[in-house]
Scaffold this motif. Structure first.
Motif, short mmCIF file in Angstrom:
data_model
loop_
_atom_site.label_atom_id
_atom_site.label_comp_id
_atom_site.label_asym_id
_atom_site.label_seq_id
_atom_site.Cartn_x
_atom_site.Cartn_y
_atom_site.Cartn_z
N TRP A 362 60.71 38.52 50.43
CA TRP A 362 59.33 38.31 50.01
C TRP A 362 58.50 39.58 50.12
CZ3 TRP A 362 61.44 36.21 54.47
CH2 TRP A 362 60.93 36.68 55.67
N GLN A 363 57.31 39.52 49.50
CA GLN A 363 56.35 40.62 49.57
C GLN A 363 55.46 40.44 50.79
OE1 GLN A 363 54.48 41.82 45.68
NE2 GLN A 363 55.31 39.87 45.01
N LEU A 364 55.41 41.48 51.61
CA LEU A 364 54.49 41.50 52.74
C LEU A 364 53.27 42.30 52.34
CD1 LEU A 364 54.03 40.99 55.87
CD2 LEU A 364 54.81 43.35 56.15
N GLY A 365 52.10 41.67 52.40
CA GLY A 365 50.88 42.35 52.00
C GLY A 365 50.52 43.49 52.93
N THR A 366 50.27 44.67 52.35
CA THR A 366 49.83 45.83 53.13
C THR A 366 48.58 46.47 52.51
OG1 THR A 366 51.22 47.39 51.90
CG2 THR A 366 52.21 46.32 53.82
N GLY A 367 47.96 45.80 51.55
CA GLY A 367 46.83 46.38 50.84
C GLY A 367 45.49 45.89 51.36
N LEU A 368 44.46 46.69 51.12
CA LEU A 368 43.09 46.34 51.48
C LEU A 368 42.22 46.36 50.23
CD1 LEU A 368 42.74 48.54 54.70
CD2 LEU A 368 43.07 46.06 54.61
N ALA A 369 41.11 45.65 50.28
CA ALA A 369 40.24 45.54 49.10
C ALA A 369 39.70 46.89 48.66
CB ALA A 369 39.09 44.58 49.40
N ASP A 370 39.49 47.81 49.61
CA ASP A 370 38.90 49.11 49.26
C ASP A 370 39.95 50.23 49.22
OD1 ASP A 370 39.47 49.15 51.93
OD2 ASP A 370 37.56 50.02 52.57
N ASP A 371 41.22 49.87 48.98
CA ASP A 371 42.27 50.87 48.91
C ASP A 371 42.00 51.88 47.79
OD1 ASP A 371 43.94 50.32 50.99
OD2 ASP A 371 45.25 48.99 49.87
N LYS A 372 42.42 53.12 48.04
CA LYS A 372 42.32 54.15 47.02
C LYS A 372 43.37 53.89 45.94
CE LYS A 372 40.62 57.66 50.23
NZ LYS A 372 40.88 58.98 50.87
N PRO A 373 43.13 54.38 44.71
CA PRO A 373 44.07 54.13 43.60
C PRO A 373 45.48 54.63 43.87
CG PRO A 373 41.98 54.97 42.77
CD PRO A 373 41.91 55.08 44.25
N GLY A 374 45.65 55.65 44.69
CA GLY A 374 46.97 56.22 44.93
C GLY A 374 47.81 55.49 45.96
N ASN A 375 47.32 54.37 46.47
CA ASN A 375 48.07 53.63 47.49
C ASN A 375 49.13 52.76 46.82
OD1 ASN A 375 48.92 52.62 49.92
ND2 ASN A 375 47.24 51.15 50.11
N LEU A 376 50.14 53.42 46.28
CA LEU A 376 51.20 52.75 45.53
C LEU A 376 52.55 53.10 46.11
CD1 LEU A 376 49.92 53.59 41.93
CD2 LEU A 376 49.63 51.41 43.12
N LEU A 377 53.50 52.18 46.00
CA LEU A 377 54.86 52.46 46.42
C LEU A 377 55.41 53.68 45.66
CD1 LEU A 377 56.35 48.86 46.54
CD2 LEU A 377 55.79 50.29 48.50
#
Length: 405
Positions: A362-377
């Motif tokens: 499964w996918q474990l959430g590691t993101g936040l609402a104010d994440d920067k655009p570069g926060n990608l795998l």
């Protein structure tokens, strides 16, 4: 098991994961600062063994040069023929990427970074080992801890571990794993029954022509022109060969040929990827891919060599095991933090385990609402929310306890 018992168990795990969080965050940061590429994870392997030893967990004999396997034996039920083993897996390798973050625990290895969250996965499984070690009296069976090398580089570490006898030797009746996703909110998980991740195959094409002066293209057999038409022709495979209801991706991601403005080269090389969600379509597209390349090349009087390297198979989540994981996640995280996931065209070698043993990924959430655009795998600025470590430690621990009951 009664609902009030489950509630008490979930509360105990939550409290343990919360207490352990600072230690697991420190473990993650250490691993992040010292990443190692696929098949080279020697320091990481030693670190994992040392951490497990402090918990009183003795690693099993090595199956591969790197990676760790260990068994945590529960004491909640007597030994019997019916005793179950549940496997939990984390991958431990990093990517060949230069980190561009600015935090104080950036990678110290030039051109190497944990940009896919495997430092998080490893830390969370070590955390689960710690929680479960302290709750052995609640474990009605055994937990197989798999710290797997080389997920990022084909043929991957999962298949060699299976080929070396991992599943036959320990015979888990279920296997589970999770992966960081910044597209999912931290504190939550997302799950999918059935086909979840795609089969991924590597495509290699070499076009051989006859080079010459660019002012006299009629005297050459231009591999650049032929390659352009090959790329265009290949795009029909998804739109006109794959059924509209079947997910498929074909991308030519690299093309190399020539070095000057006035020279037509003699050779062009191309690379790409093919992603499919079932084996029948995969086989058909392989056949049509090679046929299309060869026929277009012939039309331009050039020759083309085609190589298709089989990658990881389709990752298929067992429906019953996914239902169990879904219910366990709701009990542990709350209904509002458990979401359905659509199938993804990314690939994972955890698929090999699921071919041999029922389980779920499964996918474990590691993101936040104010994440920067570069926060990608796979990005040099990938920066998962560390508080998701607490979620992942608890989720793995509670699911193992829940399954063995």
């Amino acid at each position: 098991m009664q609902n009030d018992e489950l509630s008490i168990l979930a509360t105990r795990v939550r409290e343990a994961a919360q207490r352990l969080y600072p230690d697991i965050a420190a473990v993650r940061r250490h691993l992040h600062m010292h990443p190692e590429l696929s098949y080279q994870e020697f320091r990481t392997t030693a670190f994992i063994k040392e951490y497990l030893a402090k918990l009183g967990i003795e690693p099993e004999p090595q199956l591969l040069e790197t990676g760790v396997v260990a068994v945590l034996r529960g004491t909640g039920a007597p030994e019997s023929k019916e005793r179950k083993t549940v496997a939990l897996r984390a991958d431990i390798d990093a990517l060949p990427l230069q980190e561009e973050n600015s935090h104080d625990f950036c990678s110290t290895e030039a051109g190497c970074m944990h940009a896919c969250g495997h430092d998080m996965h490893t830390a969370m499984l070590l955390g689960a080992a710690s929680v479960l070690s302290d709750m052995k009296d609640e474990l009605n069976g055994d937990v197989l801890l798999i710290f797997q090398p080389a997920e990022e580089k084909a043929p991957g570490g999962a298949k060699p571990m299976i080929d070396a006898g991992l599943l036959k030797r320990y015979q888990p009746s279920a296997i589970f794993a999770q992966h960081c996703f910044s597209s999912v909110q931290s504190g939550s998980v997302a799950m999918c029954k059935g086909g979840f991740m795609a089969a991924a195959d590597e495509l290699y094409i070499t076009v051989h022509g006859q080079g010459g002066h660019a002012s006299s293209p009629h005297k050459t057999r231009d591999p650049i022109l032929a390659s352009a038409h090959i790329i265009t022709a290949l795009q029909h495979l998804v739109s006109r060969v794959a059924p509209p209801h079947e997910p498929a991706v074909l991308s030519i991601a690299s093309i190399n040929g020539g070095h000057a403005t006035n020279i037509i080269p003699g050779k062009v090389t191309m690379q790409g990827t093919m992603r499919t969600m079932n084996e029948e379509l995969r086989s058909l597209l392989h056949e049509r891919f090679e046929k299309t390349v060869k026929q277009v090349a012939e039309a331009f009087e050039v020759e083309a060599d085609v190589e298709i390297r089989f990658g990881y198979p389709v990752l298929y989540n067992d429906p019953d095991m996914t239902d169990l994981a879904w219910e366990a996640a709701k009990e542990y995280l709350g209904d509002e933090n458990v979401h359905p996931s659509a199938p993804l065209m990314t690939a994972e070698d955890f698929a090999y385990y699921l071919r041999e043993c029922p389980g779920s990924f499964w996918q474990l959430g590691t993101g936040l609402a104010d994440d920067k655009p570069g926060n990608l795998l796979h990005s040099p600025t990938f920066n998962p929310d560390e508080h998701s470590l607490e979620t992942g430690v608890g989720m793995m621990s509670y699911l193992a306890l829940r399954y063995l009951r």
